[in-house]
Design a protein around this motif. Sequence first.
Motif, short mmCIF file in Angstrom:
data_model
loop_
_atom_site.label_atom_id
_atom_site.label_comp_id
_atom_site.label_asym_id
_atom_site.label_seq_id
_atom_site.Cartn_x
_atom_site.Cartn_y
_atom_site.Cartn_z
N ARG A 1 -33.94 40.46 91.74
CA ARG A 1 -35.39 40.43 91.55
C ARG A 1 -35.85 39.07 91.04
O ARG A 1 -36.89 38.57 91.46
N ILE B 1 -39.44 40.48 83.57
CA ILE B 1 -38.01 40.48 83.95
C ILE B 1 -37.20 39.68 82.93
O ILE B 1 -36.09 40.09 82.56
N ASN C 1 -29.35 44.09 89.78
CA ASN C 1 -30.70 44.33 90.28
C ASN C 1 -31.66 43.27 89.77
O ASN C 1 -32.46 42.71 90.53
N LEU C 2 -31.60 42.97 88.47
CA LEU C 2 -32.51 41.99 87.89
C LEU C 2 -32.24 40.58 88.42
O LEU C 2 -33.17 39.80 88.60
N GLU D 1 -39.71 42.90 96.36
CA GLU D 1 -39.40 42.94 94.93
C GLU D 1 -39.88 44.23 94.29
O GLU D 1 -39.20 44.82 93.45
N SER E 1 -37.65 46.98 92.38
CA SER E 1 -37.94 47.37 90.99
C SER E 1 -38.00 48.88 90.84
O SER E 1 -37.60 49.42 89.81
N THR E 2 -38.45 49.57 91.88
CA THR E 2 -38.45 51.03 91.80
C THR E 2 -37.03 51.58 91.81
O THR E 2 -36.75 52.59 91.17
N ARG F 1 -44.76 39.19 86.18
CA ARG F 1 -43.53 39.88 86.61
C ARG F 1 -42.31 39.10 86.13
O ARG F 1 -41.33 39.67 85.66
N GLN G 1 -27.91 47.32 86.61
CA GLN G 1 -29.21 46.78 86.25
C GLN G 1 -29.21 45.26 86.26
O GLN G 1 -30.17 44.63 86.72
N ALA H 1 -34.56 50.10 90.35
CA ALA H 1 -34.10 49.91 88.96
C ALA H 1 -34.62 51.04 88.07
O ALA H 1 -33.89 51.55 87.22
#
Length: 144
Positions: free
Chosen positions: A59, A29, A55-56, A113, A117-118, A25, A52, A120
């Motif tokens: 994450r 990323i 978000n990243l 997490e 991710s969903t 993962r 994004q 994103a």
Amino acid sequence: MELQLSTPALLFSAITLMMLAFTNRFLAIASLIRGLHKKYLENPEENLLIDQIQNLKRRLSLIKWMQVCGMISFLLCVLCMFFIYIQAELAAATIFIMSMFTLLVSLGISLIEVLISTKALNLEIQDMEEAFNRRSGGGFWFKK
């Protein structure tokens, strides 16, 4: 209940597989961040990229803590086995419980997490829907 040496040893394979999944993962990323960095340098005003990137970043932080908790769990398993070997039953049982708890925390962070991710992916889908609707004049909508 007597804790045997094989009990914490059973967690080794589970923790190892979990750490492998967390590492995968992390690598995915990292690749996404590098790609988005290139896109951002080309067009820093695009709102989707900013969402994004935020978000990243979140994450990435969660993956770091998933890995930390997983490693602590693994270390505690080894320590538990040592205390079983020297026949310190109470210490071994306490450390085994701590190992299980950190493993549980790691899995809980992993769940968070995955949920992020969903989100994103939904941003990507929403962007594609909007672009398609602009090109087609709004005559077609993606099924929800």
